[in-house]
Write a protein that holds these residues in place. Structure first.
Motif, PDB file in Angstrom:
ATOM      1  N   VAL A  85       0.823 -25.920  22.526  1.00 45.27           N
ATOM      2  CA  VAL A  85      -0.594 -26.258  22.399  1.00 45.27           C
ATOM      3  C   VAL A  85      -0.891 -27.631  22.985  1.00 45.27           C
ATOM      4  N   ARG A  86       0.000 -28.588  22.758  1.00 41.16           N
ATOM      5  CA  ARG A  86      -0.233 -29.951  23.240  1.00 41.16           C
ATOM      6  C   ARG A  86       0.479 -30.235  24.561  1.00 41.16           C
ATOM      7  N   GLY A  87       1.577 -29.532  24.801  1.00 35.00           N
ATOM      8  CA  GLY A  87       2.345 -29.818  26.003  1.00 35.00           C
ATOM      9  C   GLY A  87       1.730 -29.262  27.266  1.00 35.00           C
ATOM     10  N   GLY A  93      12.075 -33.506  18.294  1.00 34.78           N
ATOM     11  CA  GLY A  93      10.940 -34.275  17.815  1.00 34.78           C
ATOM     12  C   GLY A  93       9.622 -33.581  18.090  1.00 34.78           C
ATOM     13  N   CYS A  94       9.548 -32.287  17.728  1.00 35.44           N
ATOM     14  CA  CYS A  94       8.360 -31.485  18.044  1.00 35.44           C
ATOM     15  C   CYS A  94       7.085 -32.087  17.454  1.00 35.44           C
ATOM     16  N   ARG A  95       7.215 -32.815  16.349  1.00 31.34           N
ATOM     17  CA  ARG A  95       6.018 -33.358  15.706  1.00 31.34           C
ATOM     18  C   ARG A  95       5.347 -34.436  16.541  1.00 31.34           C
ATOM     19  N   PHE A  96       6.048 -34.933  17.568  1.00 37.73           N
ATOM     20  CA  PHE A  96       5.458 -35.940  18.448  1.00 37.73           C
ATOM     21  C   PHE A  96       4.872 -35.316  19.715  1.00 37.73           C
ATOM     22  N   ALA A  97       4.639 -34.013  19.682  1.00 35.29           N
ATOM     23  CA  ALA A  97       4.075 -33.346  20.855  1.00 35.29           C
ATOM     24  C   ALA A  97       2.730 -33.969  21.235  1.00 35.29           C
ATOM     25  N   PRO A  98       2.479 -34.052  22.563  1.00 38.33           N
ATOM     26  CA  PRO A  98       3.328 -33.591  23.649  1.00 38.33           C
ATOM     27  C   PRO A  98       4.446 -34.578  23.942  1.00 38.33           C
ATOM     28  N   ASN A 151       9.122 -35.546  36.093  1.00 39.73           N
ATOM     29  CA  ASN A 151       8.319 -35.565  34.879  1.00 39.73           C
ATOM     30  C   ASN A 151       8.523 -34.238  34.152  1.00 39.73           C
ATOM     31  N   LEU A 152       9.105 -34.279  32.974  1.00 37.54           N
ATOM     32  CA  LEU A 152       9.317 -33.077  32.181  1.00 37.54           C
ATOM     33  C   LEU A 152       8.399 -33.100  30.962  1.00 37.54           C
ATOM     34  N   VAL A 153       7.741 -31.979  30.704  1.00 37.40           N
ATOM     35  CA  VAL A 153       6.888 -31.853  29.529  1.00 37.40           C
ATOM     36  C   VAL A 153       7.363 -30.652  28.720  1.00 37.40           C
ATOM     37  N   CYS A 154       7.698 -30.881  27.459  1.00 38.49           N
ATOM     38  CA  CYS A 154       8.120 -29.764  26.612  1.00 38.49           C
ATOM     39  C   CYS A 154       6.924 -28.848  26.358  1.00 38.49           C
ATOM     40  N   ALA A 155       7.087 -27.576  26.710  1.00 43.91           N
ATOM     41  CA  ALA A 155       6.042 -26.574  26.494  1.00 43.91           C
ATOM     42  C   ALA A 155       6.661 -25.319  25.869  1.00 43.91           C
ATOM     43  N   HIS A 156       7.655 -25.538  25.029  1.00 47.12           N
ATOM     44  CA  HIS A 156       8.465 -24.446  24.488  1.00 47.12           C
ATOM     45  C   HIS A 156       7.821 -23.897  23.210  1.00 47.12           C
ATOM     46  N   GLY A 157       6.800 -23.082  23.392  1.00 43.49           N
ATOM     47  CA  GLY A 157       6.048 -22.581  22.257  1.00 43.49           C
ATOM     48  C   GLY A 157       6.839 -21.718  21.315  1.00 43.49           C
ATOM     49  N   ARG A 158       7.838 -21.011  21.798  1.00 44.66           N
ATOM     50  CA  ARG A 158       8.626 -20.170  20.901  1.00 44.66           C
ATOM     51  C   ARG A 158       9.467 -21.006  19.946  1.00 44.66           C
ATOM     52  N   HIS A 159       9.778 -22.237  20.335  1.00 43.94           N
ATOM     53  CA  HIS A 159      10.508 -23.125  19.428  1.00 43.94           C
ATOM     54  C   HIS A 159       9.549 -23.800  18.456  1.00 43.94           C
ATOM     55  N   ASP A 160       8.410 -24.279  18.947  1.00 45.02           N
ATOM     56  CA  ASP A 160       7.403 -24.893  18.080  1.00 45.02           C
ATOM     57  C   ASP A 160       6.045 -24.766  18.755  1.00 45.02           C
ATOM     58  N   VAL A 161       5.063 -24.293  18.002  1.00 44.15           N
ATOM     59  CA  VAL A 161       3.744 -24.035  18.568  1.00 44.15           C
ATOM     60  C   VAL A 161       3.114 -25.313  19.113  1.00 44.15           C
ATOM     61  N   CYS A 162       3.349 -26.452  18.443  1.00 48.33           N
ATOM     62  CA  CYS A 162       2.726 -27.705  18.891  1.00 48.33           C
ATOM     63  C   CYS A 162       3.141 -28.052  20.315  1.00 48.33           C
ATOM     64  N   CYS A 163       4.365 -27.706  20.680  1.00 50.30           N
ATOM     65  CA  CYS A 163       4.837 -28.033  22.025  1.00 50.30           C
ATOM     66  C   CYS A 163       4.038 -27.299  23.089  1.00 50.30           C
TER      67      CYS A 163
END
Length: 282
Positions: A131-133, A156-161, A117-129
């Protein structure tokens, strides 16, 4: 502050899974640069080897780390995943330092039978990832710690998480932490819920959209169901996708829609959306 994931609440998810037949996952606790594996302090030889592997194998390279933890100075894990239909598999190994990553792209490793199970949590690329990831990653780690990793940018950062279920390469987005835990448990049991499904990374966008509609139509949730038999483009912007097990034909129209807004928190110019309309099913 209104962020990209808030503005994208009504955007269509289907057909937005990033492309990739294979995945190389490298444990690297951080810090992660905006371009993760190229700007995170890894040696140039390792970056070059991973980039060459990705180009040759239609692969994706992601950095991973355990939620809420930093690795020490001991060995770090890598996973090499094949997501192609009929070839789904994971192999894993360890490296003792960054220099060993050059060998990870070709090392035989050992079979790894459990899903990831991978969850994008790459805040430096996009804050939403971030905050929501991170809440989703924390919930998954509480339920299934051995299978769960935070990862770098997926797309597809806008679909975070964003949640990636491997080895099949199913990508989901926009779910709550509780829903994500349920979807991951279903996947481990051989099912995929189409509710938040963006698509499967091995398929082109039209096929991703067709499979989601076919799952909704038939109620078929098996991870290996609705395999791709053929895809045709009878006219510009038109697709006919033939699926098997069970047999379904989905006719689609593809549209490009100006979003009228930037699609990520970091973007400055308005973007565009790819949308699909179902013309018919048989």
């Amino acid at each position: 502050m209104t962020r990209c994931a808030d503005l994208a609440a009504d955007d269509s998810r289907e057909g937005t899974a990033p492309p990739g037949d294979r995945w190389l996952l490298v444990e690297h606790p951080g810090p992660w640069g905006r371009v993760a594996f190229a700007q995170s302090g890894l040696p140039a030889a390792a970056v070059g080897a991973m980039d060459a592997w990705a180009r040759a194998s239609r692969g994706r390279v992601l950095l991973i780390r355990r939620p809420g933890r930093r690795a020490g100075d001991g060995p770090r894990r890598w996973f090499r995943v094949d997501s192609r239909p009929g070839h789904e598999s994971v192999r894993t190994g360890t490296v003792v330092d960054d220099a060993g990553l050059v060998d990870a792209v070709t090392a035989p490793g050992t079979p790894h039978d459990d899903p990831l199970n991978l969850v994008c949590a790459h805040g430096r690329h996009d804050v939403c990832c971030a905050v929501r990831g991170r809440p989703l990653a924390a919930a998954l780690a509480a339920a299934d710690p051995d299978r769960t990793w935070e990862c770098s940018h997926i797309g597809g950062c806008r679909f975070a998480p964003a949640l990636v279920l491997l080895p099949h390469g199913f990508v989901l987005g926009g779910m709550t932490p509780a829903e994500g835990v349920a979807f991951a448990a279903g996947y481990a049991a051989g099912r995929i819920d189409p509710g938040y499904l963006r698509g499967r990374s091995t398929d082109p966008p039209a096929v991703q959209a067709a499979q989601r509609h076919a799952r909704l139509l038939t109620g078929e949730h098996g991870v290996d169901a609705l395999r791709l038999v053929a895809v045709e483009a009878p006219a510009p912007g038109r697709w006919r996708v033939v699926l098997g097990d069970p047999d379904v034909v989905v006719d689609l129209a593809e549209r490009r829609v100006d979003a009228g807004r930037p699609l990520t928190c970091a973007a400055t110019a308005p973007g565009w959306l790819r949308e699909f309309d179902v013309l018919g099913t048989a």
